[in-house]
Design an enzyme around this catalytic site. Structure first.
Site, PDB file in Angstrom:
ATOM      1  N   ASN A   1     -21.021 -29.334  14.591  1.00 24.29           N
ATOM      2  CA  ASN A   1     -22.168 -30.733  14.276  1.00 24.29           C
ATOM      3  C   ASN A   1     -23.418 -29.765  13.939  1.00 24.29           C
ATOM      4  O   ASN A   1     -24.467 -30.654  14.032  1.00 24.29           O
ATOM      5  CB  ASN A   1     -22.174 -31.370  15.695  1.00 24.29           C
TER       6      ASN A   1
ATOM      7  N   ASP B   1     -25.591 -28.107  15.792  1.00 23.66           N
ATOM      8  CA  ASP B   1     -26.673 -28.440  16.716  1.00 23.66           C
ATOM      9  C   ASP B   1     -27.325 -26.949  17.247  1.00 23.66           C
ATOM     10  O   ASP B   1     -28.020 -27.039  18.247  1.00 23.66           O
ATOM     11  CB  ASP B   1     -26.387 -29.437  17.714  1.00 23.66           C
TER      12      ASP B   1
ATOM     13  N   GLU C   1     -27.073 -17.428  26.020  1.00 20.94           N
ATOM     14  CA  GLU C   1     -25.662 -17.650  26.695  1.00 20.94           C
ATOM     15  C   GLU C   1     -24.877 -17.383  25.466  1.00 20.94           C
ATOM     16  O   GLU C   1     -23.811 -16.734  25.809  1.00 20.94           O
ATOM     17  CB  GLU C   1     -25.601 -19.207  26.935  1.00 20.94           C
TER      18      GLU C   1
ATOM     19  N   HIS D   1       2.545   3.779 -17.043  1.00 24.86           N
ATOM     20  CA  HIS D   1       3.638   3.642 -17.970  1.00 24.86           C
ATOM     21  C   HIS D   1       3.620   2.157 -18.529  1.00 24.86           C
ATOM     22  O   HIS D   1       3.027   1.209 -17.747  1.00 24.86           O
ATOM     23  CB  HIS D   1       5.027   3.615 -17.105  1.00 24.86           C
ATOM     24  N   ASN D   2       3.796   1.946 -19.741  1.00 19.66           N
ATOM     25  CA  ASN D   2       3.668   0.709 -20.440  1.00 19.66           C
ATOM     26  C   ASN D   2       2.230  -0.143 -20.101  1.00 19.66           C
ATOM     27  O   ASN D   2       2.078  -1.192 -19.527  1.00 19.66           O
ATOM     28  CB  ASN D   2       4.509  -0.429 -19.991  1.00 19.66           C
TER      29      ASN D   2
ATOM     30  N   GLU E   1      -0.219   4.727 -21.666  1.00 17.68           N
ATOM     31  CA  GLU E   1       0.753   4.948 -22.769  1.00 17.68           C
ATOM     32  C   GLU E   1       0.140   3.784 -23.869  1.00 17.68           C
ATOM     33  O   GLU E   1      -0.144   2.649 -23.542  1.00 17.68           O
ATOM     34  CB  GLU E   1       2.032   4.506 -22.389  1.00 17.68           C
TER      35      GLU E   1
ATOM     36  N   ASP F   1       2.400   1.867 -26.926  1.00 10.95           N
ATOM     37  CA  ASP F   1       3.636   1.826 -27.579  1.00 10.95           C
ATOM     38  C   ASP F   1       3.347   1.306 -29.021  1.00 10.95           C
ATOM     39  O   ASP F   1       2.856  -0.052 -29.252  1.00 10.95           O
ATOM     40  CB  ASP F   1       4.608   0.853 -27.060  1.00 10.95           C
TER      41      ASP F   1
ATOM     42  N   HIS G   1       5.686  -4.122 -26.118  1.00 14.85           N
ATOM     43  CA  HIS G   1       7.057  -3.675 -25.823  1.00 14.85           C
ATOM     44  C   HIS G   1       8.028  -4.223 -26.892  1.00 14.85           C
ATOM     45  O   HIS G   1       8.253  -5.278 -27.021  1.00 14.85           O
ATOM     46  CB  HIS G   1       7.302  -4.143 -24.417  1.00 14.85           C
TER      47      HIS G   1
ATOM     48  N   GLU H   1       3.889   6.547 -28.097  1.00 14.36           N
ATOM     49  CA  GLU H   1       5.290   6.099 -28.354  1.00 14.36           C
ATOM     50  C   GLU H   1       5.133   5.467 -29.733  1.00 14.36           C
ATOM     51  O   GLU H   1       4.853   4.476 -30.098  1.00 14.36           O
ATOM     52  CB  GLU H   1       5.750   5.313 -27.277  1.00 14.36           C
TER      53      GLU H   1
ATOM     54  N   SER I   1       9.254  14.638 -21.716  1.00 13.87           N
ATOM     55  CA  SER I   1       9.430  13.313 -20.972  1.00 13.87           C
ATOM     56  C   SER I   1      10.579  13.042 -20.531  1.00 13.87           C
ATOM     57  O   SER I   1      11.882  12.918 -21.252  1.00 13.87           O
ATOM     58  CB  SER I   1       8.919  12.181 -22.132  1.00 13.87           C
TER      59      SER I   1
ATOM     60  N   ARG J   1       6.264  14.832 -17.926  1.00 17.96           N
ATOM     61  CA  ARG J   1       5.978  13.331 -17.648  1.00 17.96           C
ATOM     62  C   ARG J   1       7.405  12.574 -17.404  1.00 17.96           C
ATOM     63  O   ARG J   1       8.374  12.573 -17.851  1.00 17.96           O
ATOM     64  CB  ARG J   1       5.522  12.702 -19.133  1.00 17.96           C
TER      65      ARG J   1
ATOM     66  N   ILE K   1      -1.603 -17.250  14.009  1.00 24.47           N
ATOM     67  CA  ILE K   1      -2.201 -15.808  14.363  1.00 24.47           C
ATOM     68  C   ILE K   1      -1.302 -14.940  14.322  1.00 24.47           C
ATOM     69  O   ILE K   1       0.168 -15.278  14.548  1.00 24.47           O
ATOM     70  CB  ILE K   1      -2.832 -16.259  15.948  1.00 24.47           C
TER      71      ILE K   1
ATOM     72  N   ASP L   1       8.186 -10.731  13.404  1.00 29.15           N
ATOM     73  CA  ASP L   1       8.794 -12.083  13.410  1.00 29.15           C
ATOM     74  C   ASP L   1      10.283 -11.762  13.724  1.00 29.15           C
ATOM     75  O   ASP L   1      10.825 -10.913  13.270  1.00 29.15           O
ATOM     76  CB  ASP L   1       8.775 -12.619  11.929  1.00 29.15           C
TER      77      ASP L   1
END
Length: 878
Positions: free
Chosen positions: A193, A195, A238, A348-349, A378, A380, A393, A427, A564, A591, A690, A747
């Site tokens: 509120n 206050d 307080e 990679h890629n 990389e 391609d 790709h 590549e 590679s 690589r 929680i 859990d």
């Protein structure tokens, strides 16, 4: 005082709640534009502490702007964006309202703010808007860029300048300022509120916000202890007293009192003793005095070179108190050794932002990789329309981007984080004409950055060092034999033995690669067997060759050859010829890339490859997971420059090290997990959600060292859980080990939920003496859920304890039993515990405790009696 300033600058009810640094706000309606220009809004208190109260750019952001969000050629939607009062988050409008946390983004999560058409999205779709009106907000992690167009160039500039100032100020905030700001934001959110007074209901809301489920009776007792006016409201002093009690950390206070003695303050010599006990490098009296001047909050104590408990807490929770050795956060290793002597962060890629079947390709993926310290990317390359090669790709539904756009991104962003060399791994699936176009783009766009000839001898005996190649770009690819590449003709790739060069120098072909290549047409295969002399000339230090043998040839060494290997082939070599593979990698680069069958762009564990000295361990940077956590941990040190010097056993050409047989244990690692603070809520939209956190410590190294242990879980406390457990590991190759701290939400009926993690090399973990080890910095990389969500390091937290989160173990139960206390008679708490005992049927028994006068002091037993169905007996805590 904190609460006095908060009371004077409280927020009007119509304003939206201020988002905290970590947790999302509970409710977030569309904010109105204040008529006073924001001059009296309470958020200016936070901005005042940042020194930005009168900043015109920030004031304009507080009023808000209607900016056009650009997503495609036709999708240009106007949305309201407004800086929130905390100065750390931005509220934005959505067409369809979503969860409150989906309507804000945090300044601390911004990677960069770019002006003009400096993103792929604006270059493609922002042509209708002048560059001066456009800006791009690039985020850390996987969140997409935010491309915006302002009504005017001046308004765009205000947002660019304002966000830049806020980011700079956030980085410069002290630990005390962060704590003050964090408390202030939560108080305003809990004060429903507005206050400036806190009812017990609002106090309970505050506790849930900070991720702690305190027992109602205990929380009420603490509330009444602080309610000196007896009006069931806390205000002013307080509230400050309540926060002071809530912020208590008994486990850390105990450590402080061990060194401070009876006077409860640390002198500089006493602080020096603490630093020496923790194994701090460079611990001197001058260093202790400097820490007091930096972290002590009391000016009188600071003048007398004394540190109070508050200052000690500020130090422990600061970056200097983190588990990571701060001297390793800058470049501290020798950078003058050959490239083959370093682990090199590799992608990679790189062009993909999702799966390799139908995910989009983007130049932004390269920018993000560079922002993470990647030094080998990389490309391609395939035949494209109009004589322009494209990158995608091949034979999939992934989108295509122009080769020249990627090279431009390399020029603009490759060296923003690290000055050390970048390797472009090509590549090549293009014909001679488009290969020549590739070479032309590389030369014209990169200019002097591109290495086009050897620095010294054309046939060096070892590779140059990262220091020698600062700011330079290397090309990795196939190369024509020197004798056949001088006439300038478009040559076939036939070598002297009559075999096709592409067959002889093709990257290692496993079954998965062969399946992928079967899709290529015969014409494409013929094109791939031709190499343009223009492109071949750019391959200087990284000749792509096929690995035929691990034994060195009798002739001169070939340090410029790069092999590679698929992960499958690399693992086979490690198993069958571990030491020979280590020696090979001490001389030249290797690589390793993921199997082609990983259609969802999943990753393999890079640790096994690092164990054998492989330098370019390429991962899918777009796919989060523990594999990328390990990669981030490996390259966290040495200034995050993307180069980490390999251990000596992996650099010696005559090394006897074998990762499969590292020898007997050499080191015992003991980690004492004490406490954590302010763990993120996994479901911010549910106030009563929680976490029950536990900590798992993982060792990733040679196979004989890999292990994991975990603590018990703490019930319903993500606010300030305490474990106080010690975990031990025996290590055979500690120089290769990574330590990964994982926090999970326990859990009992399903797999634990991931809360956060932090990974670092063991060699960069601060060494401490037996007796106490600083708790790991969980907040350095906390990710609520997946994809990862970055949280700033060392976020300050409330500190306290409550009966509902205290654990005890009984003799008959090796697992801690959670306690929930209830008031049975004045001053006495009844605590139910579950005791599995064959002699009795299952059920709830209870202990009674009488807290001491101070409600936060240790709990002393009143009786050791338990009651069950009228029977009585005695039990004691283990």
């Amino acid at each position: 005082m904190l609460c006095g300033r908060w009371r004077r600058c409280r927020r009007p009810p119509e304003e939206p709640p201020v988002a905290a640094q970590v947790a999302a706000p509970v409710a977030l309606p569309s904010p109105p534009t204040p008529s006073d220009g924001g001059t009296k809004r309470p958020g200016l208190r936070a901005l005042k502490k940042m020194g930005l109260t009168e900043d015109e750019d920030v004031r304009a952001m507080l009023l808000g702007s209607r900016l056009r969000k650009i997503r495609s050629r036709t999708w240009h939607k106007e949305r309201l964006y407004r800086l929130q009062e905390d100065g750390l988050s931005v509220w934005f409008q959505r067409r369809i309202p979503r969860a409150p946390s989906q309507h804000i983004f945090f300044v601390q999560h911004i990677e960069a703010v770019r002006e003009g058409h400096q993103s792929e999205g604006l270059r493609r779709f922002g042509g209708a808007f002048a560059p001066a009106r456009c800006l791009t907000i690039a985020f850390k992690g996987r969140r997409k860029n935010l491309d915006l167009a302002a009504p005017t160039a001046e308004e765009a500039q205000r947002w660019v300048r304002g966000l830049t100032k806020l980011r700079a100020r956030l980085d410069a905030m002290s630990q005390r300022e962060r704590l003050d700001h964090w408390i202030h934001s939560y108080l305003h959110r809990a004060d429903s509120n507005q206050d400036s007074k806190m009812s017990f209901k609002e106090i309970k809301s505050l506790l849930r916000m900070v991720n702690v489920d305190m027992n109602d009776m205990y929380a009420y007792l603490l509330f009444k202890e602080c309610d000196h006016s007896n009006n069931d409201r806390l205000e002013g002093a307080e509230i400050e007293e309540f926060l002071r009690r809530l912020l208590k950390r008994p486990e850390l206070e105990e450590i402080f009192h061990q060194y401070s003695g009876e006077d409860r303050v640390l002198s500089a010599p006493e602080l020096l003793e603490f630093l020496e006990d923790q194994g701090e490098e460079g611990a001197t009296l001058a260093r202790a005095q400097q820490l007091i001047q930096t972290y002590e909050l009391n000016e009188t104590a600071k003048q007398h070179e004394l540190m109070t408990l508050d200052g000690f807490m500020m130090y422990l929770l600061s970056p200097e108190g983190a588990a990571l050795d701060t001297t390793h956060t800058c470049v501290f290793q020798d950078m003058n050794q050959p490239l083959a002597h370093y682990f090199i962060s590799s992608s990679h890629n790189t062009y993909l932002t999702d799966s390799q079947i139908g995910g989009p390709s983007s130049t932004e993926a390269y920018i993000r990789a560079f922002a993470q310290g990647c030094r080998c990317v990389e490309l391609d390359c395939w035949e494209g329309p109009g004589g322009e090669p494209v990158i995608y790709h091949g034979h999939t539904l992934t989108s295509k981007i122009l080769f020249r756009d990627v090279v431009q991104a390399v020029r603009e962003h490759a060296f923003t984080l690290s000055p050390y060399p970048v390797i472009l791994s090509l590549e090549n699936h293009c014909g001679l004409e488009q290969q020549a176009a590739m070479a032309r783009h590389l030369r014209t766009i990169l200019g002097d950055m591109l290495v086009t000839q050897a620095l010294d001898s054309p046939n060096p005996e070892e590779l140059p060092s990262p220091e020698q190649l600062k700011g330079r770009v290397l090309v990795k690819g196939k190369k024509l034999p020197a004798a056949r590449s001088e006439d300038g003709r478009a040559l076939s790739d036939r070598s002297e033995d009559g075999r096709a060069l592409s067959d002889r120098e093709e990257e290692e072909e496993d079954d998965d690669e062969e399946e992928e290549e079967e899709a290529e047409t015969a014409a494409q295969r013929r094109l791939a067997k031709q190499i343009s002399p223009e492109l071949s000339a750019l391959v200087v230090y990284c000749h792509a060759t096929r690995l035929r043998t691990l034994h060195p040839a009798p002739d001169a060494p070939q340090p410029c050859q790069v092999s590679s290997l698929s992960e499958r082939k690399a693992k086979k070599l490690i198993r069958e010829a571990g030491n020979s593979f280590v020696r090979h990698n001490a001389r030249q680069l290797t690589r390793v890339y993921p199997l082609g069958l990983r259609m969802n762009s999943a990753n393999y564990s890079p640790q096994e490859m690092w164990n054998s000295g492989c330098q370019l361990v390429a991962l899918n940077f777009q796919t989060p997971g523990y594999e990328m956590d390990l990669n981030a941990g490996r390259f966290l040190v040495n200034g995050q420059c993307g180069y980490v010097l390999k251990p000596a056993c992996l650099r010696q050409p005559d090394s006897t090290f074998d990762p499969e047989d590292p020898g007997p244990p050499r080191t015992t690692l003991s980690i004492q997990v004490l406490t954590a603070q302010q763990l993120p809520k996994l479901n911010a939209e549910k106030p009563h959600s929680i976490v029950d956190p536990l900590v798992r410590v993982e060792i990733h190294g040679v196979p004989a060292d890999c292990a994991r242990q975990e603590t018990d879980y703490v019930l319903n406390n993500g606010f300030n859980p305490h474990w106080g457990q010690t975990l031990q590991f025996q290590l055979r190759a500690p120089e290769l080990a990574l330590v990964r701290f994982v926090v999970e939400d326990y859990d009992a009926t399903s797999p634990n939920d991931f809360v956060g993690q932090f990974t670092l090399p063991l060699s960069s973990l601060k060494q401490a003496c037996p007796g106490w080890t600083r708790p790991p910095g969980y907040a350095e990389d906390l990710r609520p859920g997946c994809p990862p969500h970055r949280v700033p390091p060392h976020t300050p937290a409330f500190q306290g304890r409550g009966l509902t989160v205290t654990s005890y173990a009984l003799h008959s139960n090796p697992h801690p039993a959670p306690l929930r206390a209830q008031l049975t008679r004045p001053g006495v708490l009844r605590v139910p515990v579950h005791i599995p005992c064959r002699a009795l049927s299952s059920g709830v028994r209870w202990w009674e405790y009488q807290p001491p006068a101070h409600p936060l002091g240790p709990i002393s037993p009143l009786t050791r009696r338990w009651s069950h169905l009228g029977a009585e007996g005695c039990l004691g805590p283990s």
